[in-house]
Design an enzyme around this catalytic site. Structure first.
Site, PDB file in Angstrom:
ATOM      1  N   ASP A 173      49.414  45.183  41.746  1.00  0.00           N
ATOM      2  CA  ASP A 173      48.273  44.265  41.670  1.00  0.00           C
ATOM      3  C   ASP A 173      47.068  44.886  42.376  1.00  0.00           C
ATOM      4  O   ASP A 173      47.106  45.139  43.586  1.00  0.00           O
ATOM      5  CB  ASP A 173      48.613  42.937  42.338  1.00  0.00           C
ATOM      6  CG  ASP A 173      49.754  42.198  41.634  1.00  0.00           C
ATOM      7  OD1 ASP A 173      50.635  42.872  41.068  1.00  0.00           O
ATOM      8  OD2 ASP A 173      49.750  40.964  41.677  1.00  0.00           O
ATOM      9  N   HIS A 193      43.731  43.685  42.620  1.00  0.00           N
ATOM     10  CA  HIS A 193      42.945  42.701  43.383  1.00  0.00           C
ATOM     11  C   HIS A 193      41.640  43.292  43.929  1.00  0.00           C
ATOM     12  O   HIS A 193      41.313  43.120  45.114  1.00  0.00           O
ATOM     13  CB  HIS A 193      43.778  42.106  44.518  1.00  0.00           C
ATOM     14  CG  HIS A 193      44.738  41.051  44.066  1.00  0.00           C
ATOM     15  ND1 HIS A 193      44.346  39.916  43.375  1.00  0.00           N
ATOM     16  CD2 HIS A 193      46.089  40.948  44.193  1.00  0.00           C
ATOM     17  CE1 HIS A 193      45.398  39.178  43.103  1.00  0.00           C
ATOM     18  NE2 HIS A 193      46.479  39.775  43.579  1.00  0.00           N
ATOM     19  N   ASP A 204      46.470  41.215  37.543  1.00  0.00           N
ATOM     20  CA  ASP A 204      45.753  40.808  38.760  1.00  0.00           C
ATOM     21  C   ASP A 204      44.796  41.910  39.198  1.00  0.00           C
ATOM     22  O   ASP A 204      44.857  42.415  40.324  1.00  0.00           O
ATOM     23  CB  ASP A 204      46.703  40.412  39.888  1.00  0.00           C
ATOM     24  CG  ASP A 204      47.210  38.975  39.740  1.00  0.00           C
ATOM     25  OD1 ASP A 204      46.909  38.337  38.703  1.00  0.00           O
ATOM     26  OD2 ASP A 204      47.900  38.495  40.645  1.00  0.00           O
ATOM     27  N   HIS A 248      45.750  35.761  37.820  1.00  0.00           N
ATOM     28  CA  HIS A 248      44.359  35.648  38.261  1.00  0.00           C
ATOM     29  C   HIS A 248      43.388  35.852  37.096  1.00  0.00           C
ATOM     30  O   HIS A 248      42.336  35.201  37.057  1.00  0.00           O
ATOM     31  CB  HIS A 248      44.083  36.617  39.413  1.00  0.00           C
ATOM     32  CG  HIS A 248      44.641  36.129  40.713  1.00  0.00           C
ATOM     33  ND1 HIS A 248      43.903  35.436  41.642  1.00  0.00           N
ATOM     34  CD2 HIS A 248      45.901  36.200  41.217  1.00  0.00           C
ATOM     35  CE1 HIS A 248      44.666  35.110  42.677  1.00  0.00           C
ATOM     36  NE2 HIS A 248      45.886  35.570  42.442  1.00  0.00           N
TER      37      HIS A 248
END
Length: 244
Positions: A25, A27, A54, A81
């Site tokens: 991920d 992010h 994500d 997300h």
């Protein structure tokens, strides 16, 4: 207007020319990714990078992360997300609810710009499968309780889709690994201290956005993997390392 249905499963041929990597991920932690790609000598002419989703939220480089979708060597699946961003853009979720789970980077983003991002993200599949037979691997966001045939069919009901985007049962040891013929499958979603395999599923999210966390990348179908924190990557000059 005719709507084009995006396939929930996309198949890729095996990479005979180069290497395949899977990233946890992201992010918004693009500087850590820059460092890892530099570390492994990523060759954009023949190597590929698969993402468990994500890309956005929580980190400070979310718009840079979204630009990765335009790279010909980058292949992402939909994460929860991204799905949340789309829900906001489509008016199904209030913005403040998204901000509460890391979407604060978009507070100044106008609705039309958010809609552009959502349109692109809606093109992402839930699953990517790579190769055939014993050399096959799968990439999805959270977890899957089925086999390769069920993945390939792509007929995911709402419950299965929810598990693929939000499920943590395997990662938190709340259930036994499914006894199915599932090829090696790379997942993210639940931060781990180290990469961990449970049954056929390899969890590669090591919390890049967490101060004590790291971004991890693994060379598919091998045990070779690399990790670095955003802070360490920046200290090593990652901000000046060009993406391929």
């Amino acid at each position: 207007m005719t709507l084009t249905l995006v396939p929930e499963v996309v198949h890729h041929a095996a990479n005979a020319a180069g290497r395949d990597f899977v990233i946890g991920d992201l992010h918004g932690c693009v500087d850590a990714l820059r460092y890892l790609l530099h570390k492994v000598g990523f060759d954009a002419t023949c190597d590929r990078l698969f993402s468990v989703g994500d890309l956005v939220d929580r980190g400070d480089q979310c718009e840079q992360a979204l630009k990765l979708l335009d790279k010909p060597w980058f292949y992402a699946v939909l994460g929860n997300h991204e799905d949340t961003l789309c829900a906001v853009a489509e008016g199904r979720l209030a913005r403040h609810r998204w901000y509460g789970i890391g979407g604060g980077w978009a507070q100044a983003l106008p609705d039309d710009a958010l809609a552009v991002h959502a349109k692109r993200l809606r093109e992402l599949p839930l699953v990517r499968t790579v190769g055939e037979g014993a050399a096959r691997f799968n990439v999805l966001h959270a977890e899957f309780f089925g086999d390769d045939a069920e993945l390939d069919a792509g007929q995911f009901d709402a419950t299965v889709r929810e598990r693929m985007l939000w499920g943590r049962e395997l990662a938190l040891n709340a259930g036994a690994p499914p006894r199915h013929a599932l090829s090696l499958t790379y997942c993210g979603h639940t931060p781990m201290r180290e990469l961990r395999q449970i049954g056929s599923q390899v969890f590669v999210d090591t919390g890049a956005f967490i101060p004590e966390g790291r971004l991890s990348m693994i060379e598919a179908m091998t045990s070779r993997h690399w990790s670095i924190s955003v802070q360490d990557a920046r200290a090593l000059g990652a901000a000046n390392m060009a993406l391929p």
